[in-house]
Write a protein that holds these residues in place. Structure first.
Motif, PDB file in Angstrom:
ATOM      1  N   MET A   1       0.997  -1.773   0.029  1.00 34.71           N
ATOM      2  CA  MET A   1      -0.011  -0.060   0.282  1.00 34.71           C
ATOM      3  C   MET A   1       0.870   1.166  -0.365  1.00 34.71           C
ATOM      4  O   MET A   1       0.964   2.076  -0.913  1.00 34.71           O
ATOM      5  CB  MET A   1      -1.010   0.035   1.273  1.00 34.71           C
ATOM      6  N   ALA A   2       1.933   1.139   0.800  1.00 33.66           N
ATOM      7  CA  ALA A   2       3.328   2.561   0.959  1.00 33.66           C
ATOM      8  C   ALA A   2       3.506   2.970  -0.449  1.00 33.66           C
ATOM      9  O   ALA A   2       3.809   3.405  -0.758  1.00 33.66           O
ATOM     10  CB  ALA A   2       3.646   1.978   2.244  1.00 33.66           C
ATOM     11  N   ASN A   3       4.066   1.766  -0.739  1.00 34.98           N
ATOM     12  CA  ASN A   3       4.489   1.197  -2.507  1.00 34.98           C
ATOM     13  C   ASN A   3       3.763   2.215  -3.630  1.00 34.98           C
ATOM     14  O   ASN A   3       4.026   3.006  -4.475  1.00 34.98           O
ATOM     15  CB  ASN A   3       5.140   0.650  -2.997  1.00 34.98           C
ATOM     16  N   ALA A   4       2.215   2.060  -3.184  1.00 34.10           N
ATOM     17  CA  ALA A   4       1.090   2.080  -4.527  1.00 34.10           C
ATOM     18  C   ALA A   4       1.009   3.568  -3.824  1.00 34.10           C
ATOM     19  O   ALA A   4       1.228   4.792  -5.144  1.00 34.10           O
ATOM     20  CB  ALA A   4       0.326   1.636  -4.304  1.00 34.10           C
ATOM     21  N   HIS A   5       1.076   4.580  -2.535  1.00 29.46           N
ATOM     22  CA  HIS A   5       0.878   5.620  -2.897  1.00 29.46           C
ATOM     23  C   HIS A   5       1.745   6.049  -3.002  1.00 29.46           C
ATOM     24  O   HIS A   5       2.431   7.339  -3.790  1.00 29.46           O
ATOM     25  CB  HIS A   5       0.696   5.677  -0.991  1.00 29.46           C
ATOM     26  N   TYR A   6       3.149   5.859  -3.078  1.00 23.47           N
ATOM     27  CA  TYR A   6       4.564   6.576  -3.266  1.00 23.47           C
ATOM     28  C   TYR A   6       4.823   6.617  -4.721  1.00 23.47           C
ATOM     29  O   TYR A   6       5.219   8.184  -4.672  1.00 23.47           O
ATOM     30  CB  TYR A   6       5.400   6.173  -2.457  1.00 23.47           C
ATOM     31  N   LYS A   7       4.551   5.982  -5.382  1.00 24.51           N
ATOM     32  CA  LYS A   7       4.363   6.097  -6.981  1.00 24.51           C
ATOM     33  C   LYS A   7       3.029   7.437  -7.396  1.00 24.51           C
ATOM     34  O   LYS A   7       3.295   7.836  -8.280  1.00 24.51           O
ATOM     35  CB  LYS A   7       3.780   4.852  -7.679  1.00 24.51           C
ATOM     36  N   LEU A   8       1.934   7.554  -6.363  1.00 15.92           N
ATOM     37  CA  LEU A   8       0.923   8.492  -7.156  1.00 15.92           C
ATOM     38  C   LEU A   8       1.156  10.237  -5.831  1.00 15.92           C
ATOM     39  O   LEU A   8       0.907  10.731  -5.998  1.00 15.92           O
ATOM     40  CB  LEU A   8      -0.314   7.607  -5.841  1.00 15.92           C
ATOM     41  N   ASN A   9       2.893   9.730  -4.604  1.00 12.60           N
ATOM     42  CA  ASN A   9       3.295  11.021  -4.365  1.00 12.60           C
ATOM     43  C   ASN A   9       2.477  11.340  -3.194  1.00 12.60           C
ATOM     44  O   ASN A   9       1.815  12.656  -2.785  1.00 12.60           O
ATOM     45  CB  ASN A   9       3.135  12.453  -5.584  1.00 12.60           C
ATOM     46  N   HIS A  10       1.390  10.604  -2.964  1.00  6.22           N
ATOM     47  CA  HIS A  10       1.053  10.688  -1.777  1.00  6.22           C
ATOM     48  C   HIS A  10       2.109  11.000  -0.286  1.00  6.22           C
ATOM     49  O   HIS A  10       2.393   9.271  -0.029  1.00  6.22           O
ATOM     50  CB  HIS A  10      -0.528   9.351  -1.658  1.00  6.22           C
ATOM     51  N   ILE A  11       2.876  11.533  -0.223  1.00  5.09           N
ATOM     52  CA  ILE A  11       3.606  11.942   0.993  1.00  5.09           C
ATOM     53  C   ILE A  11       2.878  10.771   2.296  1.00  5.09           C
ATOM     54  O   ILE A  11       3.477  10.065   2.955  1.00  5.09           O
ATOM     55  CB  ILE A  11       3.807  13.008   0.999  1.00  5.09           C
ATOM     56  N   ALA A  12       1.731  11.414   2.981  1.00  4.27           N
ATOM     57  CA  ALA A  12       1.452  11.021   4.087  1.00  4.27           C
ATOM     58  C   ALA A  12       1.187   9.859   4.396  1.00  4.27           C
ATOM     59  O   ALA A  12       1.153   8.906   5.275  1.00  4.27           O
ATOM     60  CB  ALA A  12       0.438  12.122   4.662  1.00  4.27           C
TER      61      ALA A  12
END
Length: 249
Positions: A60-71
């Motif tokens: 989940m963290a990796n997917a958010h990181y790819k979308l530049n979702h910092i928090a």
């Protein structure tokens, strides 16, 4: 009747496990295809089913990181590290995510005995320290019985010394278990989930601004008053923040 209940529970658990496994694989496939939003929805569905794992939070963290979702990326890396604190891949990716944050906050280093005691206590979990303590208590009892029934003076002396050593280790392990428990109770981390948040000197909007925090910054929750959370930064600064601006880990 109990057998029927157990059977129903087993079947239900098996179905949920198979469903979560399927969702996880679907999420991974979507992630590999670059459809990170849909992958996150699959992973969130697993969480909604009550399933938690380091691998799930990591993906989940990796997917958010790819979308530049910092928090969210930092939040889920931290959740993954709670379950797998020594995982190198999680640590490395978490470091990359933290590089996206704006706030540069120095950490106040611990020194002396407190630092050594904290590091030693964090070597194992509370349960592990408790098990170690119980194991050495059992060893103490066995060796002390050996001392009691021994006839040879040399064996008595050796058994007595060994039993006392085991007892001391058991007491130390128990002390570290309670110290670890206290550390865990005081450790209440949270992540700032808004782009910018004003931290106040008191828990009200009329008070002066203490400092400003930005998305992805990790804080410690110290206290709660109504809609406010008292937080502490790694550099020792404290202040009050609206509770909706942070998400507790």
């Amino acid at each position: 009747m109990k057998q029927i209940i157990y059977s129903i529970f087993f079947i239900f658990s098996s179905v949920c496990f198979a469903q979560n496994t399927s969702l996880f694989e679907q999420g991974n496939a979507l992630y590999n295809e670059g459809d990170y939003d849909q992958a996150i929805l699959k992973y969130e569905a697993i969480l909604n089913n009550g399933e938690h794992s380091a691998a799930l939070y990591y993906n989940m963290a990796n997917a958010h990181y790819k979308l530049n979702h910092i928090a969210p990326s930092i939040y889920y890396y931290e959740k993954a590290l709670q379950l797998a604190p020594n995982d190198k891949d999680i640590k490395n990716n978490a470091a990359f995510a933290k590089n996206m944050t704006i706030d540069a906050i120095d950490s106040v280093p611990e020194v002396g005995l407190s630092r050594y005691l904290k590091n030693l206590s964090n070597t194992f979990s509370f349960d592990t320290w408790a098990k170690i303590s119980i194991a050495f208590v059992l060893l103490f009892v066995l060796v002390f019985l050996s001392y009691y029934f021994a006839y040879s003076t040399a064996k008595k002396r050796l058994s007595f010394v060994a039993s006392m050593a085991f007892l001391i280790i058991a007491c130390l392990s128990l002390s570290l278990a309670f110290h670890k428990s206290n550390l865990d109770k005081k450790d209440r981390p949270a992540i700032v989930f808004v782009q910018e948040s004003q931290v106040k000197s008191e828990p009200n909007l009329r008070s002066s601004e203490a400092f400003i925090l930005h998305e992805g910054t990790k804080v410690q929750i110290l206290d709660t008053v109504n809609n406010w959370k008292k937080i502490k930064l790694s550099d020792g600064k404290t202040g009050w923040i609206v509770k909706e601006d942070i998400k507790a880990l």
